[in-house]
Enzyme design. Structure first.
Site, mmCIF file in Angstrom:
data_model
loop_
_atom_site.group_PDB
_atom_site.id
_atom_site.type_symbol
_atom_site.label_atom_id
_atom_site.label_comp_id
_atom_site.label_asym_id
_atom_site.label_seq_id
_atom_site.Cartn_x
_atom_site.Cartn_y
_atom_site.Cartn_z
ATOM 1 N N LYS A 52 0.841 -1.203 0.000
ATOM 2 C CA LYS A 52 0.000 0.000 0.000
ATOM 3 C C LYS A 52 0.875 1.251 0.000
ATOM 4 O O LYS A 52 0.609 2.204 -0.731
ATOM 5 C CB LYS A 52 -0.957 -0.022 1.205
ATOM 6 C CG LYS A 52 -2.071 -1.060 1.039
ATOM 7 C CD LYS A 52 -2.918 -1.285 2.275
ATOM 8 C CE LYS A 52 -3.843 -2.492 2.029
ATOM 9 N NZ LYS A 52 -4.760 -2.794 3.118
ATOM 10 N N GLN A 96 -4.947 -1.569 9.236
ATOM 11 C CA GLN A 96 -4.824 -2.909 8.657
ATOM 12 C C GLN A 96 -5.427 -3.959 9.604
ATOM 13 O O GLN A 96 -5.146 -3.964 10.803
ATOM 14 C CB GLN A 96 -3.335 -3.215 8.379
ATOM 15 C CG GLN A 96 -3.094 -4.501 7.621
ATOM 16 C CD GLN A 96 -3.655 -4.495 6.198
ATOM 17 O OE1 GLN A 96 -3.780 -3.442 5.569
ATOM 18 N NE2 GLN A 96 -4.005 -5.657 5.693
ATOM 19 N N ASP A 119 -11.253 2.448 3.347
ATOM 20 C CA ASP A 119 -11.509 1.002 3.233
ATOM 21 C C ASP A 119 -12.999 0.703 3.007
ATOM 22 O O ASP A 119 -13.355 -0.409 2.616
ATOM 23 C CB ASP A 119 -11.086 0.292 4.530
ATOM 24 C CG ASP A 119 -9.724 -0.379 4.411
ATOM 25 O OD1 ASP A 119 -9.398 -0.858 3.307
ATOM 26 O OD2 ASP A 119 -9.020 -0.430 5.431
HETATM 27 N N1 GUN Z 1 -7.036 -7.054 5.810
HETATM 28 C C1 GUN Z 1 -7.295 -7.827 4.735
HETATM 29 N N2 GUN Z 1 -7.816 -7.076 3.730
HETATM 30 C C2 GUN Z 1 -7.864 -5.807 4.189
HETATM 31 C C3 GUN Z 1 -8.275 -4.576 3.611
HETATM 32 O O1 GUN Z 1 -8.736 -4.489 2.465
HETATM 33 N N3 GUN Z 1 -8.157 -3.483 4.400
HETATM 34 C C4 GUN Z 1 -7.675 -3.545 5.671
HETATM 35 N N4 GUN Z 1 -7.614 -2.418 6.370
HETATM 36 N N5 GUN Z 1 -7.284 -4.666 6.229
HETATM 37 C C5 GUN Z 1 -7.371 -5.791 5.490
#
Ligand code: GUN
Length: 284
Positions: A52, A96, A119
């Site tokens: 990211k 996350q 998200d």
């Molecule tokens: N953990 C697994 N997929 C995601 C996601 O798309 N966003 C976040 N914040 N955590 C995750």
């Protein structure tokens, strides 16, 4: 011949579009900023967070990394989120998941300002999606809609079956397909005869989390198959929820693993960051 849906190329295209938009905002003096919070050092999360940050750097979005220790308390995390909510120079906030056991995930999701929830996990954004209002949409299902549209696959009037009902993928996927005028069925671990239901699908989305569970017995001849899974097999090779070799010859289009759905999630996150900036700008 089955069409292989190229998530690598489509995600690259979206990132280029986002990059151009970010550059245009930068020319006007704006610095779009995403705060990325990781608690603990789960290896998979570290890979995702690293990717990211890399994508942010590529498209020109500033990323602020908060790497907190495993023993961080819920209160400490909520205090950080409250600070970031208040900051005018932070447009998006991402925590996350998963979080360590001492932290209530729902409390954390609910604490993020829905206007910065890139998200799309906050109940206000989920509710907006459910009622056809504007809001952030969870990145993986939003990316799947882009894969279909940009591959010339229409959703309207199609029988769509989603296998999996997670908050991050299955549920928002079903809502998005419905929004595109598909006829949608959701299967889950308590569904009777998943094979029979899946075989009705013109568009089948597999988000089960079980390596190569979806064999040709689940797939109608000529269906479009979207594979959300990502696993490592015994030989350390990546595979999805779909048994690609047996399924692909029966499809009209299919996403590979890797290079299908995976790269779309981060591309859509970058897209959502620009949306978050636009939202801040409109409300200044
Ligand atoms: N953990 C697994 N997929 C995601 C996601 O798309 N966003 C976040 N914040 N955590 C995750």
């Amino acid at each position: 011949m089955s069409q292989i849906i190229d998530g690598k190329a489509i995600s690259a295209q979206i990132k280029e579009e986002v990059k151009a938009q970010v550059a245009a905002y930068r020319d006007r003096g704006a610095e779009i900023t995403l705060a990325v919070i990781q608690v603990g050092n789960d290896p998979a999360s570290s890979v995702y967070v690293g990717n990211k940050k890399k994508a942010c750097a590529y498209v020109g979005i500033r990323s602020l990394a908060y790497e907190l220790p495993e023993e961080t308390t819920e209160e400490e995390l909520l205090t950080l989120i409250a600070d970031l909510n208040e900051r005018g120079d932070v447009h998006g906030i991402l925590v996350q998941l998963p979080l360590p056991a001492q932290i209530d995930e729902n409390k954390v999701i609910n604490a993020i300002d829905p206007r910065k929830d890139v998200d799309g996990f906050h109940p206000q954004n989920v509710g907006a999606l459910c009622t056809g209002q504007d809001g952030f949409v969870s990145c993986t299902p939003a990316g799947i809609i882009q894969l279909l549209k940009r591959s010339g696959i229409s959703i309207e009037r199609k029988e769509c079956v989603v296998i999996g009902r997670s908050n991050i993928v299955g549920k928002p996927m079903a809502l998005l397909l419905l929004k595109e005028n598909g006829t949608v069925t959701v299967c889950h671990s308590k569904t009777k005869n998943v094979k029979e239901v899946a075989k009705r699908a013109d568009i089948l989305v597999a988000a089960v989390g079980k390596p190569r569970m979806i064999t040709e017995e689940y797939v109608k001849e000529g269906a479009v198959v979207i594979d959300v899974g990502i696993h490592r097999n015994a030989e350390n090779k990546l595979c999805g929820d779909v048994d690609y070799e047996s399924v692909a010859p029966h499809t009209s289009a299919i996403t590979p693993v890797p290079g299908g759905v995976g790269p779309m999630t981060i591309a859509m996150l970058m897209y959502n960051c620009v949306e978050a900036y636009r939202f801040c700008e409109r409300n200044q």
